[in-house]
Design a protein around this motif. Structure first.
Motif, PDB file in Angstrom:
ATOM      1  N   SER A 105     102.789  18.088  77.351  1.00 15.03           N
ATOM      2  CA  SER A 105     103.155  19.458  78.030  1.00 15.03           C
ATOM      3  C   SER A 105     101.984  19.822  79.005  1.00 15.03           C
ATOM      4  O   SER A 105     100.898  19.434  78.937  1.00 15.03           O
ATOM      5  CB  SER A 105     103.287  20.425  76.908  1.00 15.03           C
ATOM      6  OG  SER A 105     103.375  21.830  77.594  1.00 15.03           O
ATOM      7  N   ARG A 108     101.062  23.573  77.072  1.00 14.12           N
ATOM      8  CA  ARG A 108     100.839  23.620  75.727  1.00 14.12           C
ATOM      9  C   ARG A 108      99.868  22.625  75.259  1.00 14.12           C
ATOM     10  O   ARG A 108     100.160  21.506  75.759  1.00 14.12           O
ATOM     11  CB  ARG A 108     102.132  23.866  75.118  1.00 14.12           C
ATOM     12  CG  ARG A 108     102.823  25.259  75.366  1.00 14.12           C
ATOM     13  CD  ARG A 108     104.141  25.361  74.779  1.00 14.12           C
ATOM     14  NE  ARG A 108     105.080  26.400  75.105  1.00 14.12           N
ATOM     15  CZ  ARG A 108     106.037  26.224  75.906  1.00 14.12           C
ATOM     16  NH1 ARG A 108     106.254  25.113  76.512  1.00 14.12           N
ATOM     17  NH2 ARG A 108     106.583  27.448  76.454  1.00 14.12           N
ATOM     18  N   THR A 235     104.021  26.845  65.972  1.00 10.67           N
ATOM     19  CA  THR A 235     104.561  27.602  67.054  1.00 10.67           C
ATOM     20  C   THR A 235     104.579  26.960  68.501  1.00 10.67           C
ATOM     21  O   THR A 235     105.346  27.028  69.222  1.00 10.67           O
ATOM     22  CB  THR A 235     103.707  28.788  67.218  1.00 10.67           C
ATOM     23  OG1 THR A 235     103.683  29.547  65.691  1.00 10.67           O
ATOM     24  CG2 THR A 235     103.985  29.664  68.197  1.00 10.67           C
ATOM     25  N   LEU A 236     103.573  26.203  68.790  1.00  9.30           N
ATOM     26  CA  LEU A 236     103.446  25.349  70.187  1.00  9.30           C
ATOM     27  C   LEU A 236     104.392  24.417  69.989  1.00  9.30           C
ATOM     28  O   LEU A 236     105.131  24.051  71.172  1.00  9.30           O
ATOM     29  CB  LEU A 236     101.868  24.794  70.181  1.00  9.30           C
ATOM     30  CG  LEU A 236     100.917  26.082  70.669  1.00  9.30           C
ATOM     31  CD1 LEU A 236      99.484  25.355  70.424  1.00  9.30           C
ATOM     32  CD2 LEU A 236     101.129  26.588  71.883  1.00  9.30           C
ATOM     33  N   SER A 239     107.881  25.749  70.503  1.00 13.14           N
ATOM     34  CA  SER A 239     108.219  26.313  71.920  1.00 13.14           C
ATOM     35  C   SER A 239     108.197  25.135  72.958  1.00 13.14           C
ATOM     36  O   SER A 239     109.193  25.321  73.920  1.00 13.14           O
ATOM     37  CB  SER A 239     106.803  27.151  72.213  1.00 13.14           C
ATOM     38  OG  SER A 239     106.615  28.083  71.422  1.00 13.14           O
ATOM     39  N   SER A 240     107.733  24.186  72.931  1.00 12.35           N
ATOM     40  CA  SER A 240     108.114  22.968  73.560  1.00 12.35           C
ATOM     41  C   SER A 240     109.260  22.416  73.592  1.00 12.35           C
ATOM     42  O   SER A 240     110.056  21.815  74.538  1.00 12.35           O
ATOM     43  CB  SER A 240     106.985  21.864  73.399  1.00 12.35           C
ATOM     44  OG  SER A 240     105.589  22.200  73.892  1.00 12.35           O
ATOM     45  N   THR A 242     111.955  23.689  72.856  1.00 11.72           N
ATOM     46  CA  THR A 242     112.961  24.768  73.436  1.00 11.72           C
ATOM     47  C   THR A 242     113.281  24.418  74.828  1.00 11.72           C
ATOM     48  O   THR A 242     114.280  24.687  75.492  1.00 11.72           O
ATOM     49  CB  THR A 242     112.528  26.225  73.168  1.00 11.72           C
ATOM     50  OG1 THR A 242     111.529  26.515  74.304  1.00 11.72           O
ATOM     51  CG2 THR A 242     112.287  26.748  71.942  1.00 11.72           C
ATOM     52  N   GLU A 243     112.039  23.398  75.491  1.00 13.79           N
ATOM     53  CA  GLU A 243     112.450  23.019  76.814  1.00 13.79           C
ATOM     54  C   GLU A 243     113.103  21.633  76.929  1.00 13.79           C
ATOM     55  O   GLU A 243     113.079  20.910  75.829  1.00 13.79           O
ATOM     56  CB  GLU A 243     111.044  23.072  77.691  1.00 13.79           C
ATOM     57  CG  GLU A 243     110.379  24.242  77.625  1.00 13.79           C
ATOM     58  CD  GLU A 243     109.296  24.187  78.449  1.00 13.79           C
ATOM     59  OE1 GLU A 243     108.854  24.847  79.631  1.00 13.79           O
ATOM     60  OE2 GLU A 243     108.228  23.519  78.205  1.00 13.79           O
TER      61      GLU A 243
END
Length: 777
Positions: A105, A108, A235-236, A239-240, A242-243
């Protein structure tokens, strides 16, 4: 349920021969490596802290068939472009094809892996993660859990946490059965090895060396996140996920494309153009984010699969760092080179030297003293100055302190550039002399005059200190003489030092060779830096010697050993270096030989071709190549990487510099002021320097004698048995060295000068009388 623990685990690192290395150019603080077709050590939040051993895959059915990808050995690797570290790996097997894409990423601290398993419908993929949080296998805790309702494999230790999460393209969860275990006892690999399928589903393991495994569908995307806790890492990671992975991949390509456009590339044959672009990327990847300018020697641990070392090569060596920075200058990456200089200024020790190697924050791992490492930063400052690229950097105090250290400690070094023996070494001395000359441009007055005097005297003494003649080896090889590897410290005291034995390290049984029988390629630096001409008889004879003793022909071209008797390499049977072994050929020495060829009027293109041919599957340059008969069991083949580290950043730097040197017609890193002063010729000495460490016993007719001491003194001197006694006080050179010129130019051959000192600060006499004899010029 707690997994059964290991009684005597032996946690090692991953294979040192990396297929590829990578990082993002965004705010992410994560670096990854690929070896044997899988993800190996990942570093976070600094480039000197590995957090995992590896993240690989097992492919299996439920009938007892299973294969671990890293042991399969049939794969190919590709990048979108040679300078973009986004990696696609395709593993092939009669029953399946496994395609893996690895990309960090940009924003992140997450590494993303998208895979696709094709072929036999009965097969499933199993992710296998071995944690090494904080660079340490001890006290890791691992568990299978849920984070905000989503399945997660995570681990933590002290201030570090990691989380491995997965999802399918539809957004559905990907992990099915999961397990945590202890290395070598209850980890996923042991489960398959014992049962041929996944049978264990332990919830937790640790403290200790732990491993995690998760069953996966035919295709999915994995996110390996890192944070200050397992929850923050999860969490990180989520979050990644979701992309869209394709967007992350595209962002990586755009970022590296933009960086690459700022590099000044050359018109070279296609294979070398690709190699040059890849080498620039390798240099950039190995730089840290927190400590800007800190570049490590390699993202690998030598013979990692046999090593438990917490050091490896993910540390800063001042020498390697400046070699890399000079390659950055050649590429046109001047901002990166300036960052290196700032980092070096910040980590210079009070007395002017740098640690042998260090963690990024400046703490030493090994504390040997290497004179060239005190000199190289001065040469970097000079190189930037010559290009008008120093900007507002405050560098002069660093230069003065470094030159002071060199003047006080030289010409002897505590260790040579291979970090082994003390003495007088041609490579080290060439770098030190160049630093004195180029550094003098930043000084004035007495300090400038003294460092030039010191440089000229050391240069004039090179053959006296390091060149031997009429030895049995010279007679055997048909030469008058040759430069030796390292002359013992006693060369400054008596002329018989060449017969002393110099220890050769890393050998189970030392070859016990006297100094005069140990040779190396180090003298080539005398030509590269302009202290001697390529056609100098001493250079030509030495060249014949190293070509007969150190040169090895491989299917991919010529390669040279560091020195005869070298023990740093695999054993003869191919097993890894374990504190002893036999050194192999170094591709970077092929590059150094190419620089000599350039100075001798040859085209160095064959040496570039050889270096490019000695790379691994991903195009990376190794530290060493195998140069004996093939040993397939250890994947050792002549002219290809051995089990030492790959990539070696220094080797890629040498390749870059040889490319630009070829285009320029001279070594691109040759110090400008040094070349202007000597142009390959020995200087004519009209002032003989006595001290601070070298005490010559002979002075040429007509020379002034300059006495240089480390403290203020009154020189009490006379001639021919203490006649015509005079006193003269030393003057401060501004380098904590105090000098006095004795006007003896009118003395005749055979006359002698006697002197001693009265130490002014201490108020005591030296209590030793010294003498020099006037000899014919």
């Amino acid at each position: 349920m707690q997994a059964p623990s290991a009684k005597f685990p032996h946690p090692t690192w991953a294979h040192a021969g990396k297929d590829m290395v990578g990082t993002s150019l965004g705010s992410s603080r994560l670096w990854f490596t690929i070896a044997e077709g899988i993800v190996t050590e990942v570093y976070y939040p600094r480039i000197d802290i590995p957090q995992i051993r590896d993240l690989g895959f097992i492919i299996a059915d439920t009938q007892g068939f299973w294969v671990e990808l890293r042991r399969l050995g049939d794969y190919r690797i590709s990048l979108p472009k040679p300078y973009v570290p986004a990696v696609e790996i395709v593993h092939s097997h009669p029953r399946f094809t496994f395609t893996l894409q690895v990309c960090p990423s940009q924003r992140r601290d997450v590494l993303l892996l998208r895979y696709r398993l094709e072929g036999d419908e009965s097969l499933r993929a199993y992710a296998l993660l071995s944690a090494r949080l904080g660079g340490n296998a001890e006290n890791n805790l691992a568990s299978v859990d849920k984070h905000n309702g989503r399945r997660v494999l995570w681990a933590e230790q002290g201030p570090f946490g990691l989380a491995l999460m997965a999802c399918q393209d539809t957004g559905a969860r990907a992990f099915e059965r999961c397990s945590a275990g202890y290395l070598e006892t209850s980890d996923g690999w042991q489960d398959f090895d014992r049962h041929g399928r996944m049978t264990w589903e332990y919830d937790r393991a640790g403290p200790g060396a732990v491993s995690l495994m998760g069953e996966l569908p035919k295709q999915a995307t994995l996110a390996l996140g890192f944070g200050t806790s397992k929850e923050s890492a999860a969490t990180l990671a989520m979050s990644s996920l979701t992309e869209d992975f394709s967007e992350v991949w595209s962002a990586q390509c755009r970022a590296w494309e933009a960086w690459h456009k700022n590099c000044h590339l050359l018109d070279l044959p296609h294979n070398l153009q690709r190699m040059l672009a890849l080498s620039g990327m390798v240099l950039k990847v190995h730089g840290d984010r927190t400590y800007c300018g800190a570049t490590v020697a390699s993202l690998a641990i030598p013979w990692g699969e046999d090593s438990q070392s917490r050091g490896g090569y993910h540390l800063v060596w001042c020498r390697d760092l400046v070699e890399t920075a000079c390659a950055m200058v050649a590429l046109g990456a001047l901002d990166d080179a300036r960052d290196v200089l700032c980092y070096l200024i910040a980590t210079q020790q009070a007395d002017g030297h740098w640690f042998q190697n260090q963690w990024l924050g400046g703490n030493a791992l090994w504390q040997g003293i290497q004179l060239d490492e005190a000199a190289f930063p001065v040469l970097l400052a000079s190189a930037l100055y010559e290009r008008g690229a120093l900007g507002s950097i405050s560098y002069k105090d660093m230069v003065r302190r470094a030159l002071r250290f060199i003047a006080h400690e030289g010409p002897i070094t505590g260790q040579d550039r291979w970090e082994e023996d003390s003495g007088v070494n041609t490579f080290t001395l060439a770098v030190a002399i160049a630093a004195l000359v180029d550094g003098s441009t930043f000084l004035d007055g007495e300090a400038k005059e003294f460092v030039l005097l010191l440089a000229d005297n050391w240069n004039a003494c090179l053959e006296e200190w390091t060149f031997v003649t009429n030895t049995p080896l010279a007679e055997k090889l048909g030469v008058a003489g040759y430069y030796i590897r390292t002359m013992p410290n006693d060369v400054l005291i008596h002329a018989d030092a060449q017969a002393e034995h110099v220890l050769i390290k890393n050998r189970a049984h030392a070859p016990d060779l006297p100094a005069e029988e140990q040779i190396s390629t180090d003298f080539l630096q005398l030509v590269r830096f302009g202290l001697r001409l390529a056609k100098d008889p001493c250079i030509l004879d030495s060249l014949k010697v190293i070509d007969q003793i150190l040169k090895v022909e491989t299917p991919n071209g010529s390669v040279w050993h560091r020195y005869n008797g070298d023990g740093y390499g695999e054993h003869e049977d191919g097993s890894g270096f374990d504190g002893a072994g036999f050194g192999r050929g170094w591709p970077l020495l092929t590059g150094e030989r190419g620089h000599y060829a350039l100075m001798a009027g040859e085209d160095p293109l064959p040496y570039l071709d050889t270096m490019a041919a000695m790379t691994g599957i991903g195009g990376l340059l190794p530290e060493q190549v195998w140069d004996s008969a093939p040993i397939p069991d250890y994947h050792l083949y002549p002219g290809k990487p051995s089990g030492s580290v790959m990539p070696l950043v220094w080797a890629h730097s040498e390749f870059i510099k040889l490319c630009y040197s070829r285009a320029s017609g001279y070594p691109i890193d040759r110090p400008v002021a040094t070349w202007k002063r000597y142009q390959g010729k020995r200087p004519e000495i009209i002032r003989t320097l006595w001290g601070p460490r070298y005490h010559p016993r002979l002075v040429r007719l007509g020379n002034v004698l300059t006495v240089a001491l480390r403290a203020s003194a009154r020189v009490h001197w006379g001639i021919n048995g203490w006649k015509n006694i005079q006193d003269i006080d030393t003057r401060d050179t501004g380098l904590d060295i105090y000098a006095a010129d004795l006007p003896i130019a009118a003395l005749k051959v055979g006359e002698a000068v006697q002197f001693t000192f009265y130490w002014l600060d201490m108020g005591i006499w030296e209590n030793t009388d010294y003498e020099v004899l006037i000899v014919d010029a």
